[in-house]
Design a protein around this motif. Sequence first.
Motif, PDB file in Angstrom:
ATOM      1  N   ARG A 328       0.798  -1.144   0.097  1.00  0.00           N
ATOM      2  CA  ARG A 328      -0.239   0.151  -0.028  1.00  0.00           C
ATOM      3  C   ARG A 328       0.917   1.403   0.055  1.00  0.00           C
ATOM      4  NH1 ARG A 328      -5.222  -1.224   1.188  1.00  0.00           N
ATOM      5  NH2 ARG A 328      -5.513  -3.445   1.680  1.00  0.00           N
ATOM      6  N   ALA A 329       0.277   2.258  -0.048  1.00  0.00           N
ATOM      7  CA  ALA A 329       1.016   3.635  -0.277  1.00  0.00           C
ATOM      8  C   ALA A 329       1.694   3.762   0.840  1.00  0.00           C
ATOM      9  CB  ALA A 329       0.147   4.819  -0.381  1.00  0.00           C
ATOM     10  N   LEU A 369      -0.041  20.701   2.894  1.00  0.00           N
ATOM     11  CA  LEU A 369       0.391  20.746   1.498  1.00  0.00           C
ATOM     12  C   LEU A 369      -0.253  21.673   0.569  1.00  0.00           C
ATOM     13  CD1 LEU A 369       2.327  19.141  -0.407  1.00  0.00           C
ATOM     14  CD2 LEU A 369       0.328  17.893  -1.008  1.00  0.00           C
ATOM     15  N   GLN A 370       0.450  22.552   0.108  1.00  0.00           N
ATOM     16  CA  GLN A 370       0.043  23.776  -0.629  1.00  0.00           C
ATOM     17  C   GLN A 370       0.517  23.476  -2.179  1.00  0.00           C
ATOM     18  OE1 GLN A 370      -1.627  26.147   0.516  1.00  0.00           O
ATOM     19  NE2 GLN A 370      -1.227  25.299   2.736  1.00  0.00           N
ATOM     20  N   GLY A 371       1.479  22.780  -2.489  1.00  0.00           N
ATOM     21  CA  GLY A 371       1.926  22.416  -3.892  1.00  0.00           C
ATOM     22  C   GLY A 371       3.331  21.783  -3.848  1.00  0.00           C
ATOM     23  N   TYR A 372       3.795  22.008  -5.129  1.00  0.00           N
ATOM     24  CA  TYR A 372       5.328  21.474  -5.145  1.00  0.00           C
ATOM     25  C   TYR A 372       5.969  22.227  -6.233  1.00  0.00           C
ATOM     26  CZ  TYR A 372       4.043  18.846  -9.335  1.00  0.00           C
ATOM     27  OH  TYR A 372       3.492  18.685 -10.681  1.00  0.00           O
ATOM     28  N   ILE A 373       7.457  22.195  -6.322  1.00  0.00           N
ATOM     29  CA  ILE A 373       8.185  22.782  -7.175  1.00  0.00           C
ATOM     30  C   ILE A 373       9.458  22.029  -7.641  1.00  0.00           C
ATOM     31  CG2 ILE A 373       9.668  23.934  -5.215  1.00  0.00           C
ATOM     32  CD1 ILE A 373       9.494  26.438  -7.211  1.00  0.00           C
ATOM     33  N   THR A 374       9.747  22.122  -8.786  1.00  0.00           N
ATOM     34  CA  THR A 374      10.756  21.276  -9.421  1.00  0.00           C
ATOM     35  C   THR A 374      12.168  21.913  -9.516  1.00  0.00           C
ATOM     36  OG1 THR A 374      10.065  21.837 -11.635  1.00  0.00           O
ATOM     37  CG2 THR A 374       8.726  20.082 -10.701  1.00  0.00           C
ATOM     38  N   ARG A 375      12.953  21.007  -9.654  1.00  0.00           N
ATOM     39  CA  ARG A 375      14.295  21.412  -9.902  1.00  0.00           C
ATOM     40  C   ARG A 375      14.360  22.173 -11.173  1.00  0.00           C
ATOM     41  NH1 ARG A 375      19.696  20.049  -8.257  1.00  0.00           N
ATOM     42  NH2 ARG A 375      18.674  18.299  -7.171  1.00  0.00           N
ATOM     43  N   THR A 401      -3.111  13.424  -4.931  1.00  0.00           N
ATOM     44  CA  THR A 401      -2.873  12.911  -3.843  1.00  0.00           C
ATOM     45  C   THR A 401      -3.185  11.704  -3.506  1.00  0.00           C
ATOM     46  OG1 THR A 401      -4.235  13.605  -2.397  1.00  0.00           O
ATOM     47  CG2 THR A 401      -2.439  15.190  -2.676  1.00  0.00           C
ATOM     48  N   VAL A 402      -2.688  10.707  -2.776  1.00  0.00           N
ATOM     49  CA  VAL A 402      -3.273   9.439  -2.271  1.00  0.00           C
ATOM     50  C   VAL A 402      -3.215   9.187  -0.929  1.00  0.00           C
ATOM     51  CG1 VAL A 402      -2.695   8.136  -4.535  1.00  0.00           C
ATOM     52  CG2 VAL A 402      -1.124   8.168  -2.569  1.00  0.00           C
ATOM     53  N   HIS A 403      -4.299   8.556  -0.355  1.00  0.00           N
ATOM     54  CA  HIS A 403      -4.541   8.221   1.126  1.00  0.00           C
ATOM     55  C   HIS A 403      -3.242   6.938   1.354  1.00  0.00           C
ATOM     56  CE1 HIS A 403      -6.031   6.532   4.640  1.00  0.00           C
ATOM     57  NE2 HIS A 403      -6.601   7.615   4.850  1.00  0.00           N
ATOM     58  N   PRO A 404      -2.948   7.111   2.529  1.00  0.00           N
ATOM     59  CA  PRO A 404      -1.672   5.967   3.049  1.00  0.00           C
ATOM     60  C   PRO A 404      -2.286   4.519   2.846  1.00  0.00           C
ATOM     61  CG  PRO A 404      -2.095   7.653   4.859  1.00  0.00           C
ATOM     62  CD  PRO A 404      -3.058   7.877   3.757  1.00  0.00           C
ATOM     63  N   ASP A 405      -3.686   4.319   2.585  1.00  0.00           N
ATOM     64  CA  ASP A 405      -4.083   2.813   2.188  1.00  0.00           C
ATOM     65  C   ASP A 405      -4.235   2.539   0.654  1.00  0.00           C
ATOM     66  OD1 ASP A 405      -6.020   2.910   5.220  1.00  0.00           O
ATOM     67  OD2 ASP A 405      -4.143   1.988   5.062  1.00  0.00           O
ATOM     68  N   ALA A 406      -3.941   3.324  -0.025  1.00  0.00           N
ATOM     69  CA  ALA A 406      -4.134   3.424  -1.312  1.00  0.00           C
ATOM     70  C   ALA A 406      -3.507   2.257  -1.772  1.00  0.00           C
ATOM     71  CB  ALA A 406      -3.796   4.685  -2.301  1.00  0.00           C
ATOM     72  N   GLU A 427      -2.909  12.639   4.615  1.00  0.00           N
ATOM     73  CA  GLU A 427      -3.856  12.034   5.321  1.00  0.00           C
ATOM     74  C   GLU A 427      -4.455  13.371   6.412  1.00  0.00           C
ATOM     75  OE1 GLU A 427      -5.160   8.407   8.352  1.00  0.00           O
ATOM     76  OE2 GLU A 427      -3.271   8.816   8.310  1.00  0.00           O
ATOM     77  N   ASN A 428      -5.777  13.783   6.120  1.00  0.00           N
ATOM     78  CA  ASN A 428      -6.230  15.076   6.638  1.00  0.00           C
ATOM     79  C   ASN A 428      -5.445  16.251   6.238  1.00  0.00           C
ATOM     80  OD1 ASN A 428      -8.273  13.595   7.968  1.00  0.00           O
ATOM     81  ND2 ASN A 428      -6.863  13.156   9.714  1.00  0.00           N
ATOM     82  N   LYS A 429      -5.128  16.054   4.925  1.00  0.00           N
ATOM     83  CA  LYS A 429      -4.205  17.262   4.266  1.00  0.00           C
ATOM     84  C   LYS A 429      -2.859  17.346   4.568  1.00  0.00           C
ATOM     85  CE  LYS A 429      -8.279  20.303   3.731  1.00  0.00           C
ATOM     86  NZ  LYS A 429      -8.955  21.705   3.809  1.00  0.00           N
ATOM     87  N   LYS A 430      -2.383  16.518   5.736  1.00  0.00           N
ATOM     88  CA  LYS A 430      -1.071  16.552   6.124  1.00  0.00           C
ATOM     89  C   LYS A 430      -0.264  15.532   5.038  1.00  0.00           C
ATOM     90  CE  LYS A 430       2.124  15.744  10.032  1.00  0.00           C
ATOM     91  NZ  LYS A 430       1.873  15.645  11.477  1.00  0.00           N
ATOM     92  N   PRO A 431       0.826  15.984   4.799  1.00  0.00           N
ATOM     93  CA  PRO A 431       1.705  14.991   4.013  1.00  0.00           C
ATOM     94  C   PRO A 431       2.477  13.996   4.741  1.00  0.00           C
ATOM     95  CG  PRO A 431       2.757  17.349   3.875  1.00  0.00           C
ATOM     96  CD  PRO A 431       1.369  17.283   4.661  1.00  0.00           C
ATOM     97  N   LEU A 432       2.231  12.893   4.752  1.00  0.00           N
ATOM     98  CA  LEU A 432       3.393  11.798   5.375  1.00  0.00           C
ATOM     99  C   LEU A 432       4.447  11.299   4.713  1.00  0.00           C
ATOM    100  CD1 LEU A 432      -0.022   9.907   6.724  1.00  0.00           C
ATOM    101  CD2 LEU A 432       1.138  11.840   7.857  1.00  0.00           C
ATOM    102  N   GLY A 433       4.309  11.623   3.482  1.00  0.00           N
ATOM    103  CA  GLY A 433       5.477  11.104   2.406  1.00  0.00           C
ATOM    104  C   GLY A 433       5.139  11.078   1.068  1.00  0.00           C
ATOM    105  N   VAL A 434       6.208  10.722   0.332  1.00  0.00           N
ATOM    106  CA  VAL A 434       5.985  10.816  -1.216  1.00  0.00           C
ATOM    107  C   VAL A 434       6.469   9.666  -1.934  1.00  0.00           C
ATOM    108  CG1 VAL A 434       6.492  13.402  -1.105  1.00  0.00           C
ATOM    109  CG2 VAL A 434       8.329  11.814  -1.409  1.00  0.00           C
ATOM    110  N   ILE A 435       5.567   9.490  -2.841  1.00  0.00           N
ATOM    111  CA  ILE A 435       6.197   8.225  -3.868  1.00  0.00           C
ATOM    112  C   ILE A 435       6.703   8.727  -5.307  1.00  0.00           C
ATOM    113  CG2 ILE A 435       5.348   6.142  -5.008  1.00  0.00           C
ATOM    114  CD1 ILE A 435       2.960   5.925  -2.829  1.00  0.00           C
TER     115      ILE A 435
END
Length: 893
Positions: A328-329, A369-375, A401-406, A427-435
């Motif tokens: 899972r995610a 999480l507001q967004g992201y920026i690339t190199r 985004t995905v939920h941790p159980d995705a 989860e609840n708008k809080k980023p726990l990690g990235v894939i």
Amino acid sequence: MAEPAKKRNKKKQPQKIHEEVITTHINADFDALSSMLAASKLYPDATLVFPGSQEKNLRNFFINSVSYLFNFAKVRQVDLDHIKRLILVDTRQKSRIGKFARLAGKNGVEIHIYDHHPDSSDDIHGDVEVVRKTGSATAILTRLLREKKIPVSPEEATIMCTGIHEDTGSFTFGSTTSEDYEAAAWLARQGADHNIISDMLTRELTTEHLWLLNDLTRSATTRVINGVEVVITKVITDEYIADFAVLVHKFIEMETLNVVFALAQMADRIYLVARSRIDEVNSAEIAQAFGGGGHPQAASATIKNQTLIQAERSLNALLDTQIRPAKRAQDMMSSPVIDISSNETLKRAAHLMTRYNINVLLVVDDDILQGYITRQIVEKAIFLGLSNLKVNEYMHIEFSTVHPDALLKEIQELIIRGKLRILPVVENKKPLGVITRTDLLSILVGSPVVPEFLHDPKKGASIVRKKNMAGTMKERLPESLIKLLKEFGHIADMLGYNAYLVGGLVRDVFLKHKNLDVDIVIEGDGIKFAQEFARNHEARVRSHRKFGTAVLIFPDGFKVDVATARIEYYESPGAPPIVETSSLKLDLYRRDFTINTLAIKLNKKHYGTLIDYFGAQKDIKEKVLRVLHNLSFVEDPTRMLRAVRFEQRFGFKIGKLTLALLKNAAKMNWVETLASHRIFLELKFILKEQDPSSTIKRMNKLKLLKFISPDIKLTENIQDLLEEINKVIAWYNLLYLEEPFEPWKLYWYGLTSQFDAKAFKKLTKDMGINRKMALLRKSGDSLLNSLFKFDGTNYQLYTLLLPYDTETLLYLMARAKTEKMRRLISFFFTKLKGKKALVDGKELLQIGLKSGPVFREVFDSLLEARLNNLTKTRDDEIRFVKNKFGDLLDPSD
């Protein structure tokens, strides 16, 4: 005619009453037999009965040994109505015990179960159940015998230990437990004979087995289901061949596979053998759906009333539903999150990306999480002088985004279809990690991957799909070559270089084709490496400083090509490459097809490590030919001819995109920019193939023959001639004559047979071919007319054909329109060519002939006489000389 035999009145024997029966599953193996034997020690009054057939090895052993030692009865001799206790061993599935299934749930019948298989919906419930997770059922019963202190004889211990060895793969299967080891150790102390165990379990492969194993390998296809790589293979035979499961196991070992489902259609039944080394795939669940059973690691089933196609379709449908998602995610994500506030500067973002060597930063304010920026955005902005602007000015604010159980499937679809660089796990708008795409590819491929689009080459190359090939190399390459490769690694270590075996030899190790063309790539100075090797070994060096290459030439003529890892680029289509020093990865990237990009490291510490940057193993397994980039045929148009050659030689298929690129390059006529000798060099490789006819036909279909000459037309007559040439070459090879010849010349003559002498001469000149070929071809046409009219002696035939080389004569033999002409050429090769007079010059001197020019005339006359059957022995020849040249003999001798 003999009278028919009269029926004899056979007195019906009273049926023996069996109140206690020990049985096992249909298609019983050694573990089933061993368990029955062990159970008989616990239930001494019980009768042992097989419910149906047994595996071949067990059947032979049973017939020759066990049936005479123990109380076995045939199933037809047992009356179910009298049974009061049924003891099941090595199974509890109702569908696998034959007619004894009728006793399940019957009043007045006790059922005792001893099994090590996992639960299934088809299980019978017993009054006594001893079910444990072990590698063999015998181990469970052996433990009971030990606890009850019931002795076993050495013969019984041998049989029981055989069952443990078989079901645990001699303790190599993942299902093996400590209880199996303990049981085997106790049985060894009771006198188990391991020589007998080895003899019973050793399966010698017959010719049918080898063909079946080859079919398993060739028909194998790979599916990725929920991130799990599954191999499905199928075979068809007209009759039943035993030990199919053994062949599947050998196939798994050969290919180093984790999950295999093998289907075999034998006579009117389909057999399924399932093997899994990973938790995500339960073989037993799949086999049970087909009425079979087994363990999560190994299972089987006999499929009735289905065709092979139906069985395969059912299998694929089951796999889609039964294989559990690998992760899972929350299992795949990288954490903790490296983030930046939206109010930070772009200069700060660049600093964080460099520090952590990442290409994407999440933008987070107050844990949301507001967004992201690339190199790419950051570097471009800094280049434009915007380093002090805020991140929120240029960040991406639309994102998935995905939920941790995705599940993996959802993640895969988002990243691949959305072409996402990064997928936050929230989860609840809080980023726990990235894939990242890297994380996803690592899961799908099965090993750490750094794809090119996420990789900074300045950070060093990342190796994709490593495995060690040392054992395979030792098995498939000569011992002398293995020793040489290790010595190359030693020299590289001395110089501080990396040495790699690359190219066609590595490819052919996988394909099991014979190939001793050794190509070495050095990350360092290839010429210095070759010179250092030559200083310490018997070899000389021929180097090409411009290209950074060298050739090691050994005393026996064996050659090894050595190259500095390099990159090539082309200033125009078909132009010679410009060469610069590079890394291994970029060196492999310049090659023609993915299947030729494999490398094996030779340095001592990592000897045998396979490096596959571009998916070569996958393409070899799928038998697909692909270029590495879309301008490959433009850079080097001869690759079009090479593509067809490899496709036909290996039985591969040119990939869809590669084929489209080839056809486009053919239409653009890039080959016209090449020097003619480069085209012919590639054509010569094609004509040197064992049977180039199929390649020539494919070239014609792809409109590539025009690049050799616009005047070449592959008519039916030319195709027929090429087939005749193939037959003639096969005939000549069977003569096992010592004289070497070059078969490619025959095919060249055949392909250009529609050219007149003048046109052929011009073409050979343009291609840089030896002028002698044109002369022989021109005179060969007149020779056919002479053979058609020939009515002379053997010696006249000899003198007529002797001036021509082997290739020209074989070509004319293929072209010959009459049987007489073919017989004359055949007679020349088999009876005339190479014949000499039996007497020598010394014997001529002894009979009085003085040495001088006359000797040539004498020997020519002797050869003529011998070929025309006028002389047969040495004495005949001496008499012949005395009669014909008597006036030249010295009377005093």
